[in-house]
Design a protein around this motif. Sequence first.
Motif, PDB file in Angstrom:
ATOM      1  N   SER A  91      -7.158  23.334 -21.536  1.00  0.00           N
ATOM      2  CA  SER A  91      -7.320  22.063 -20.810  1.00  0.00           C
ATOM      3  C   SER A  91      -6.747  20.901 -21.618  1.00  0.00           C
ATOM      4  O   SER A  91      -6.049  20.032 -21.078  1.00  0.00           O
ATOM      5  N   ASN A  92      -7.038  20.893 -22.911  1.00  0.00           N
ATOM      6  CA  ASN A  92      -6.504  19.836 -23.774  1.00  0.00           C
ATOM      7  C   ASN A  92      -4.987  19.929 -23.884  1.00  0.00           C
ATOM      8  O   ASN A  92      -4.301  18.899 -23.924  1.00  0.00           O
ATOM      9  N   SER A 147      -3.615  18.466 -20.717  1.00  0.00           N
ATOM     10  CA  SER A 147      -3.794  17.002 -20.730  1.00  0.00           C
ATOM     11  C   SER A 147      -2.726  16.335 -21.591  1.00  0.00           C
ATOM     12  O   SER A 147      -2.190  15.278 -21.245  1.00  0.00           O
ATOM     13  N   ILE A 207       0.554  16.331 -19.677  1.00  0.00           N
ATOM     14  CA  ILE A 207       0.561  15.289 -18.633  1.00  0.00           C
ATOM     15  C   ILE A 207       0.839  13.925 -19.248  1.00  0.00           C
ATOM     16  O   ILE A 207       1.655  13.141 -18.739  1.00  0.00           O
ATOM     17  N   LYS A 208       0.166  13.665 -20.354  1.00  0.00           N
ATOM     18  CA  LYS A 208       0.370  12.387 -21.046  1.00  0.00           C
ATOM     19  C   LYS A 208       1.803  12.279 -21.553  1.00  0.00           C
ATOM     20  O   LYS A 208       2.435  11.214 -21.471  1.00  0.00           O
ATOM     21  N   LYS A 263      -1.168  18.458 -13.266  1.00  0.00           N
ATOM     22  CA  LYS A 263      -2.486  17.949 -12.864  1.00  0.00           C
ATOM     23  C   LYS A 263      -3.223  18.973 -12.004  1.00  0.00           C
ATOM     24  O   LYS A 263      -4.434  19.154 -12.138  1.00  0.00           O
ATOM     25  N   LEU A 320      -4.509  21.645 -14.328  1.00  0.00           N
ATOM     26  CA  LEU A 320      -5.671  21.183 -15.092  1.00  0.00           C
ATOM     27  C   LEU A 320      -6.920  21.184 -14.229  1.00  0.00           C
ATOM     28  O   LEU A 320      -8.000  21.611 -14.675  1.00  0.00           O
ATOM     29  N   ASN A 321      -6.790  20.742 -12.998  1.00  0.00           N
ATOM     30  CA  ASN A 321      -7.929  20.713 -12.085  1.00  0.00           C
ATOM     31  C   ASN A 321      -8.430  22.130 -11.788  1.00  0.00           C
ATOM     32  O   ASN A 321      -9.639  22.387 -11.790  1.00  0.00           O
TER      33      ASN A 321
END
Length: 203
Positions: free
Chosen positions: A78-79, A82, A85-86, A127, A130-131
């Motif tokens: 998950s990290n 993230s 995405i960033k 995204k 991740l969801n």
Amino acid sequence: MEGAYTTSYHALITILITLLFISNFHTTLASTSSTTTTEYYNSYVKTACNSTTYPKECNKALYPLASKIKANPQKLCSNALSISIKAAKNPSSTISKLSKSKGLTQIEVGIIKDCIENIKDSIDELKQSLNELGHLGSSNARFQIYDIQTWVSAAITDEYTCTDGFDGQSVSKTVKNTIRKSILSVARPTSNALSLINNHYSY
């Protein structure tokens, strides 16, 4: 009487020393346990990152989050997503600014426009992944992971499609270098995220 008092006094001192020793022992034990746990978390992230495509970038991004990840595969992945995405938001901004440059040819305008769309698609897919990862269920986890792997793979394809647009086209060095540099900054963490997912969720 005096002998009894002396005996009681010595007994009290002995009890106090014993309690102090026990207290210090527990403090030392807790400290040692905390250090051991931290080392384990750090080692977990390092080992996981060493199996990715770009271990150096992986360790740089995830090692500081080791205590947050806590050797948990779901938190690790998950990290990683993230971070991807960033990372994708910077190229999106850079390439959008590039589109406003003067002197661009029609071909370059088209390549930049397509690239911006590809990055947007990539962000949406990341995204979505991740969801989905945050809602893994025991009964259909295999299918969820398959979807996640598909979306992250598609995100990588979208990212590299930006540079594929150069093939056989007359594009300036400035446009090429800006896009390539921007794409690498997001493609690498995305590739690492996929490696971590594949390594920790194999069905």
